[in-house]
Design an enzyme around this catalytic site. Structure first.
Site, PDB file in Angstrom:
ATOM      1  CG  ASP A  30      -2.173   0.802   0.991  1.00 11.81           C
ATOM      2  OD1 ASP A  30      -3.248   0.201   0.841  1.00 11.81           O
ATOM      3  OD2 ASP A  30      -2.078   2.057   0.923  1.00 11.81           O
ATOM      4  NE  ARG A 152     -23.830  -8.269   2.750  1.00 15.15           N
ATOM      5  CZ  ARG A 152     -24.496  -8.654   3.853  1.00 15.15           C
ATOM      6  NH1 ARG A 152     -24.528  -9.912   4.207  1.00 15.15           N
ATOM      7  NH2 ARG A 152     -25.111  -7.765   4.610  1.00 15.15           N
ATOM      8  CG  LEU A 248     -36.501  -8.986  -1.568  1.00 14.08           C
ATOM      9  CD1 LEU A 248     -37.536 -10.096  -1.735  1.00 14.08           C
ATOM     10  CD2 LEU A 248     -36.773  -7.880  -2.606  1.00 14.08           C
ATOM     11  CB  CYS A 258     -19.888  -1.276  -3.307  1.00  9.48           C
ATOM     12  SG  CYS A 258     -18.317  -1.567  -2.504  1.00  9.48           S
TER      13      CYS A 258
END
Ligand code: NAD
Ligand code: UGA
Length: 428
Positions: A30, A152, A248, A258
């Protein structure tokens, strides 16, 4: 195998730690030296469950090597992953400058036979541009590939260790073989395809999930007009395996680093190819309106917001993260403050990030602190711990026992029985 991963953020660091756990030697590169210094001591600079243990252990054994030195990392590696950020430009397009800079920086150190794999979310054709940049800056033989990432936040480690699918876009037998070997210990279906298709799978997946959320939010808005209950509608729909229950959950719209940027990027890709992606345009608009609609609900309940004390539970863009990028909670708080409301907020992990983003934001040390003399409490992030609060004592501390639940986290009947006025999303 020896692997270099460029970009030690949510995606890069998680992949690096998982590949190290699987027995590979991994350099996590990095250009943020503060980040690297922390990582070299085994500390993770952001909140992600299960990642600190994995990083600490593998840094200690020497299988995970954090560095800002491209040459040390890249010169020995068989595979180099690009996992840098692809944020949104003002016009909605993906900013590819970090991807191209990484390609240029690595080029002169690459090994003969190396496979350069792009994992950042990028428009179709970007991996081919990476190949061109490396070709211009190096004389070696190499292949490029696309391996989009589907983790996620909040579940990064478990998603990376147990992926439902691994999508690999290649245009050579060598890259196909090396990437099959690299992923052999991981479960999940394999989708082996060409590079452009792999790049498209990523945007199509995120756009589809965002579409599900905007769809259920519109159904929720209709439920409010018609006296129906969106949570039961979602359950009744979701039990059909062709529809599925996930994504849902109606609320104040999707946020995060994102969905907002990837839906906008795909829309602008379509636009630049003279394709009017009408459905995606509506998905994006519905998401923006959903936040405004919630603010209107607050105003309808409280009238003029000037001087009103409002407690807010939740700052992160979703639960289990300290990430506030494109958080609906932050946007709603800024709008409330603009209307003159006096906001006190609490979040289990995201307070420090929120304070940096919203100047003058008042925060509590514990969730109950937001209740004192409040005319309303708004739930803006779906942390499960908010459902477990001692709501009776919260009610005693409030000026008016009004809850506006932007995440349908609480049980309306139970809250009303306790004496609260309760306003949810898509419920009576
Ligand atoms: P991030 O911002 O957390 O991390 C990116 C890292 O790259 C930063 O630490 C930055 O310092 C470093 N960096 C930037 N330019 C560099 C360079 N030239 N050389 C070395 N390091 C450099 O980003 P992220 O959330 O990990 O996302 C990375 C990519 O993966 C994005 O394209 C994103 O859309 C995609 N993605 C993210 C997630 C997620 O949940 N966060 C999931 C799937 C895909
Ligand atoms: C999302 C995808 O789920 C990942 O598969 C993908 O890899 C990632 O984007 C990416 O490309 O970076 P993430 O942004 O971490 O992951 O978060 P999600 O859990 O998908 O939630 C996104 C937003 O949608 C949150 O604001 C969440 O509160 C909201 N959401 C989610 C809803 O409003 N309703 C739902 O039913 C689900």
């Amino acid at each position: 195998m020896k692997i270099a991963i460029i970009g030690a953020g949510y995606v890069g660091l998680t992949s690096a730690a998982v590949f190290a756990k699987l027995g590979h030697t991994v350099w996590a590169v990095d250009n943020n030296e503060d980040k690297i210094r922390l990582l070299q001591k085994g500390n993770v600079p952001f909140f992600e469950p299960k990642l600190p243990e994995l990083v600490k252990k593998n840094v200690k054994t020497g299988r995970l090597i954090p560095t800002s030195d491209y040459s040390a990392a890249v010169k020995e590696s068989d595979v180099v992953f690009i996992c840098v950020g692809t944020p949104m430009l003002a016009g909605g397009e993906a900013d590819l400058s970090q991807v191209f800079a990484a390609a240029k920086q690595m080029a002169k150190y690459l090994n003969n036979g190396v496979v350069v794999v792009n994992k950042s979310t990028v428009p179709v054709g970007t991996t081919e541009k990476v190949r061109e940049i490396i070709r211009k800056n190096s004389k070696i033989n190499f292949d490029v590939a696309s391996c989009p990432e589907f983790l996620r936040e909040g579940h990064a480690v478990e998603n990376t260790l147990n992926p439902e699918r691994i999508v690999v876009g290649v245009d050579s037998k060598r890259a196909k073989k090396i990437l099959a070997k690299l992923h052999e210990k991981l479960p999940g279906e394999r989708v082996i395809t060409d590079i452009r298709t792999a790049e498209m799978v990523k945007y199509a997946s995120n756009a589809f999930l965002a579409t599900k959320i905007s769809f259920i939010n519109e159904i929720a808005n209709l439920c409010e007009e018609l006296g129906a209950n969106v949570s039961d509608v979602a359950l009744g729909m979701g039990l059909d395996s062709r529809i599925g229950k996930a994504f849902l959950h109606a609320g104040i719209g999707y946020g995060g680093s994102c969905f907002p940027k990837d839906t906008r990027a795909l829309h602008s890709i379509a636009f630049s190819h003279n394709y009017d992606f009408k459905l995606l345009k509506a998905v994006i608009e519905i998401n923006q309106l959903q936040r405004k609609k919630f603010l209107e609900k607050v105003k309808k309940s409280l009238g003029n917001l000037k001087g009103k004390k409002i407690g807010v539970l939740g700052l992160a863009f979703k639960n289990n993260t300290d990430d506030i990028r494109e958080s609906a909670a932050i946007e709603i708080i800024e709008l409330l403050m603009k209307e003159g409301a006096s906001v006190t907020a609490y979040d289990p992990k995201a307070i420090a990030n929120a304070k940096r983003a919203v100047s003058g934001l008042r925060t509590g040390a514990k969730p109950e602190d937001v209740a004192k003399d409040a005319s309303a409490i708004l739930i803006l992030t779906e942390w499960t711990e908010f459902a477990k609060l001692n709501w009776k004592s919260v009610k005693t501390a409030m000026k008016r026992p009004l809850i506006l639940d932007g995440r349908n986290l609480l049980n309306p009947e139970k809250m009303r029985k306790m004496g609260f006025e309760y306003v949810g999303i898509g419920t009576k």
